[in-house]
Design a protein around this motif. Structure first.
Motif, PDB file in Angstrom:
ATOM      1  N   GLY A  13       4.356   4.656   6.403  1.00  0.00           N
ATOM      2  CA  GLY A  13       4.047   4.098   5.089  1.00  0.00           C
ATOM      3  C   GLY A  13       3.632   5.242   4.173  1.00  0.00           C
ATOM      4  O   GLY A  13       3.690   6.414   4.556  1.00  0.00           O
ATOM      5  N   VAL A  14       3.202   4.920   2.981  1.00  0.00           N
ATOM      6  CA  VAL A  14       2.794   5.944   2.014  1.00  0.00           C
ATOM      7  C   VAL A  14       1.442   5.590   1.412  1.00  0.00           C
ATOM      8  O   VAL A  14       0.991   4.448   1.484  1.00  0.00           O
ATOM      9  CB  VAL A  14       3.841   6.111   0.878  1.00  0.00           C
ATOM     10  N   HIS A  15       0.805   6.594   0.821  1.00  0.00           N
ATOM     11  CA  HIS A  15      -0.417   6.366   0.050  1.00  0.00           C
ATOM     12  C   HIS A  15      -0.433   7.319  -1.143  1.00  0.00           C
ATOM     13  O   HIS A  15       0.185   8.390  -1.103  1.00  0.00           O
ATOM     14  CB  HIS A  15      -1.675   6.533   0.910  1.00  0.00           C
ATOM     15  N   ALA A  16      -1.116   6.914  -2.205  1.00  0.00           N
ATOM     16  CA  ALA A  16      -1.251   7.744  -3.404  1.00  0.00           C
ATOM     17  C   ALA A  16      -2.465   7.265  -4.181  1.00  0.00           C
ATOM     18  O   ALA A  16      -2.808   6.079  -4.148  1.00  0.00           O
ATOM     19  CB  ALA A  16       0.003   7.652  -4.273  1.00  0.00           C
ATOM     20  N   ALA A  21      -1.439  12.343  -2.622  1.00  0.00           N
ATOM     21  CA  ALA A  21      -0.379  11.485  -2.090  1.00  0.00           C
ATOM     22  C   ALA A  21      -0.001  11.983  -0.703  1.00  0.00           C
ATOM     23  O   ALA A  21      -0.213  13.147  -0.369  1.00  0.00           O
ATOM     24  CB  ALA A  21       0.835  11.504  -3.012  1.00  0.00           C
ATOM     25  N   GLY A  22       0.572  11.086   0.081  1.00  0.00           N
ATOM     26  CA  GLY A  22       0.993  11.489   1.410  1.00  0.00           C
ATOM     27  C   GLY A  22       1.589  10.350   2.189  1.00  0.00           C
ATOM     28  O   GLY A  22       1.903   9.281   1.654  1.00  0.00           O
ATOM     29  N   GLY A  23       1.728  10.584   3.485  1.00  0.00           N
ATOM     30  CA  GLY A  23       2.315   9.610   4.381  1.00  0.00           C
ATOM     31  C   GLY A  23       1.281   9.006   5.317  1.00  0.00           C
ATOM     32  O   GLY A  23       0.254   9.620   5.606  1.00  0.00           O
ATOM     33  N   ASN A  43      -2.375   2.035  -0.689  1.00  0.00           N
ATOM     34  CA  ASN A  43      -2.185   2.317   0.721  1.00  0.00           C
ATOM     35  C   ASN A  43      -1.223   1.296   1.310  1.00  0.00           C
ATOM     36  O   ASN A  43      -1.503   0.102   1.289  1.00  0.00           O
ATOM     37  CB  ASN A  43      -3.544   2.226   1.419  1.00  0.00           C
ATOM     38  N   GLN A  44      -0.107   1.757   1.834  1.00  0.00           N
ATOM     39  CA  GLN A  44       0.929   0.861   2.356  1.00  0.00           C
ATOM     40  C   GLN A  44       0.876   0.830   3.881  1.00  0.00           C
ATOM     41  O   GLN A  44       0.861   1.871   4.534  1.00  0.00           O
ATOM     42  CB  GLN A  44       2.289   1.357   1.889  1.00  0.00           C
ATOM     43  N   THR A  45       0.863  -0.373   4.440  1.00  0.00           N
ATOM     44  CA  THR A  45       0.911  -0.571   5.886  1.00  0.00           C
ATOM     45  C   THR A  45       2.176  -1.335   6.221  1.00  0.00           C
ATOM     46  O   THR A  45       2.371  -2.456   5.748  1.00  0.00           O
ATOM     47  CB  THR A  45      -0.322  -1.351   6.386  1.00  0.00           C
ATOM     48  N   ASN A  46       3.041  -0.730   7.004  1.00  0.00           N
ATOM     49  CA  ASN A  46       4.246  -1.400   7.487  1.00  0.00           C
ATOM     50  C   ASN A  46       4.020  -1.777   8.947  1.00  0.00           C
ATOM     51  O   ASN A  46       3.465  -0.998   9.719  1.00  0.00           O
ATOM     52  CB  ASN A  46       5.459  -0.481   7.367  1.00  0.00           C
ATOM     53  N   THR A  47       4.448  -2.966   9.307  1.00  0.00           N
ATOM     54  CA  THR A  47       4.250  -3.431  10.670  1.00  0.00           C
ATOM     55  C   THR A  47       5.390  -4.358  11.065  1.00  0.00           C
ATOM     56  O   THR A  47       6.172  -4.795  10.225  1.00  0.00           O
ATOM     57  CB  THR A  47       2.880  -4.145  10.821  1.00  0.00           C
ATOM     58  N   THR A  48       5.466  -4.658  12.335  1.00  0.00           N
ATOM     59  CA  THR A  48       6.455  -5.597  12.854  1.00  0.00           C
ATOM     60  C   THR A  48       5.727  -6.635  13.690  1.00  0.00           C
ATOM     61  O   THR A  48       5.016  -6.289  14.633  1.00  0.00           O
ATOM     62  CB  THR A  48       7.515  -4.874  13.720  1.00  0.00           C
TER      63      THR A  48
END
Length: 194
Positions: free
Chosen positions: A48-51, A29-31, A72-77
């Motif tokens: 974001g985070v991943h695990a 897990a991580g960032g 896997n999380q991707t945050n964007t604007t």
């Protein structure tokens, strides 16, 4: 016939694992620091985070493979420029993309402490963020192909790693006029459980 072939394949794989120089199964897990590069997205990395889980299988002292399965999380604007008769303004929307990422990495063991990982990664979009719908159509393609490169410190059962993922495919599902590509820096820890 299918059961016989499946049983034979399972026995061959188990026999291969028994002869491996190194075999480990673990969790990690991580960032993430990620961004989508493209004209419609705000420039800059977001958190974001991943695990997930990993498998390490070395064929010898220096070469092996490391397949993984990660949330896997991707945050964007997103940003769009609009104007009316008297003014010009820019609107932004935050969006969150959740991927199931499957990297298949080559392991290059420099020594017992340091491993270099390189290889491809395919990611499947698990959510269609409603803020990324334009003209009734999802804006992001459901699959993304990337290249991965990174290093991993092996401290007994503990793994500390950093890697860079660069998108190779255009994830824009609206038009081919703009190219949108994922970029991601991952930092994390893993634990070998087998």
């Amino acid at each position: 016939m299918k059961k016989t072939l499946l049983t034979l394949l399972t026995l061959l794989l188990l026999g291969g694992f028994a002869n491996a120089q190194h075999f480990a199964l673990g969790i990690k897990a991580g960032g993430n620091l990620n961004k989508i590069q493209g004209e419609s997205f705000k420039n800059g990395f977001q958190f974001g985070v991943h695990a997930g889980a990993f498998l390490e299988y070395d064929f010898g002292k220096t070469i092996g493979i490391q397949p993984e399965v990660l949330f896997n999380q991707t945050n964007t604007t997103t940003q769009s420029r609009q104007s009316d008769a008297n003014s010009y303004y820019q609107s932004t929307k935050d969006a969150k993309l959740n991927y199931l990422s499957i990297p298949l990495l080559l392991r290059i063991n420099v020594n017992k402490l340091l491993t270099i990982n390189v290889g491809p990664q395919y990611s499947i979009l698990m959510n269609k963020d409603s803020s990324l719908i334009q003209n009734g159509k999802n804006a992001i393609k459901s699959g993304d192909f990337a290249a991965v490169a990174g290093v991993q410190l092996n401290l007994g059962g503990l793994r500390i790693y950093g890697r860079y993922n660069i998108g190779l495919s255009n994830i824009n599902d609206i038009s081919n006029q703009q190219k949108w590509k994922n970029q991601q820096i991952q930092l994390g820890v893993g634990f070998s459980i087998l």
